[in-house]
Design an enzyme around this catalytic site. Sequence first.
Site, PDB file in Angstrom:
ATOM      1  N   ARG A   1       0.847  -1.195   0.000  1.00  0.00           N
ATOM      2  CA  ARG A   1       0.000   0.000   0.000  1.00  0.00           C
ATOM      3  C   ARG A   1       0.880   1.242   0.000  1.00  0.00           C
ATOM      4  O   ARG A   1       1.884   1.299   0.718  1.00  0.00           O
ATOM      5  CB  ARG A   1      -0.891   0.023   1.252  1.00  0.00           C
ATOM      6  CG  ARG A   1      -1.986  -1.026   1.273  1.00  0.00           C
ATOM      7  CD  ARG A   1      -3.089  -0.727   0.255  1.00  0.00           C
ATOM      8  NE  ARG A   1      -4.180  -1.685   0.313  1.00  0.00           N
ATOM      9  CZ  ARG A   1      -4.276  -2.788  -0.427  1.00  0.00           C
ATOM     10  NH1 ARG A   1      -3.326  -3.081  -1.301  1.00  0.00           N
ATOM     11  NH2 ARG A   1      -5.315  -3.602  -0.316  1.00  0.00           N
TER      12      ARG A   1
ATOM     13  N   HIS B   1      -1.108  -0.951  -9.692  1.00  0.00           N
ATOM     14  CA  HIS B   1      -1.697  -1.776  -8.628  1.00  0.00           C
ATOM     15  C   HIS B   1      -2.305  -3.085  -9.166  1.00  0.00           C
ATOM     16  O   HIS B   1      -3.522  -3.275  -9.141  1.00  0.00           O
ATOM     17  CB  HIS B   1      -2.767  -0.978  -7.855  1.00  0.00           C
ATOM     18  CG  HIS B   1      -3.003  -1.549  -6.495  1.00  0.00           C
ATOM     19  ND1 HIS B   1      -3.110  -0.790  -5.366  1.00  0.00           N
ATOM     20  CD2 HIS B   1      -3.138  -2.833  -6.074  1.00  0.00           C
ATOM     21  CE1 HIS B   1      -3.320  -1.568  -4.312  1.00  0.00           C
ATOM     22  NE2 HIS B   1      -3.332  -2.825  -4.726  1.00  0.00           N
TER      23      HIS B   1
END
Length: 310
Positions: A225, A273
């Site tokens: 993250r 991502h």
Amino acid sequence: MGALVFFSDFDDFGTWKQALQSHLPTLRVLHWKEVDDPKSIDFALVWKPPEGFFREMTQIKLIVNLGAGVDTLVSRTDLPEGVPITRISDPQMARMMAGFVLFATLRHAREIPFFEQAQRSGQWAYRHPRNLEDIRVAVLGLGELGSRAANELQRQGLTVLGWSRNLRKIEGIQCYAGIETLDTVLSQADIVVVMLALTPKTRGLLNRERLLRLPQGAAFINVARGALVDQAALTELLDSGHIGSATLDAFEHEPLPKDDPLWRMPNVLITPHLASVAIPASAARQIAENLVRVANGETLASQIDPALGY
Ligand code: NDP
């Protein structure tokens, strides 16, 4: 069996519906737009649903996070109290992640960014390859995905250090635990791979001071993250060369804003991502088993602890 509501802007509803019903033919699987009466919903399979999504689901018995990282789910204010939350835990997902980490790590270990730059200016820039055992890779986070990736790296002959909250015992990997050992781990890392859960304790963990602990020229890989890292400090240290190169799959703000300087840095590889994703064909079985377990009042697999945040 009851009714399950599905929400995701990234995953295909039809594929998930089919995969779930192949295990539970009597399960009603509804796209969130098809739900007339939220009180009739028994289960939810969701990735980043909008705020207020759960508010009227008063009969819900289980929330399944359509992914491994539950940070955006556990920080919500509309979660029904006492309803268990599980995450996807899927060997295929772990394999996909390990493959990405292996690719990114070997890319740095074999100095591919240097050769890419040399190629752009037409240079035959020979650099003798380093012994992989002489390259130390620190894997921060040894959970389901992190431990699998650490094992793959070790199998390739790299020297692997691992760091987590509780001390892990993994053959061939030098394991460390706790905040007091983090600087020791970082200061030894030629390559660092961030695979931590994002929680109130880990948010901003890799701040400027900690990034400065990395040896000059170290490579930085983040597949977890963005908010685990001070992105401004990372950018500055990549610019100064203290951090030699980076592979970044996760960012503070996604999509990464168009004017972000990271886009234009020659020593940074950006991916949007996707280091790993949940695969319906393999993950549906585990979800189906949990729906049956919750209906029977049995212990669930891959249940997360909202107090810990992962
Ligand atoms: P897990 O929840 O299985 O493991 C999380 C790890 O973080 C554990 O090793 C845990 O330690 C460690 N950790 C948590 N808090 C702390 C702390 N305070 N100090 C030190 N270590 C801590 O997660 P996974 O391995 O399944 O996944 C890791 C992350 O990868 C996910 O949370 C998600 O954010 C990200 N992800 C990214 C994807 C992508 O495509 N880029 C896809 C899927 C996931 P301990 O072992 O002691 O519990």
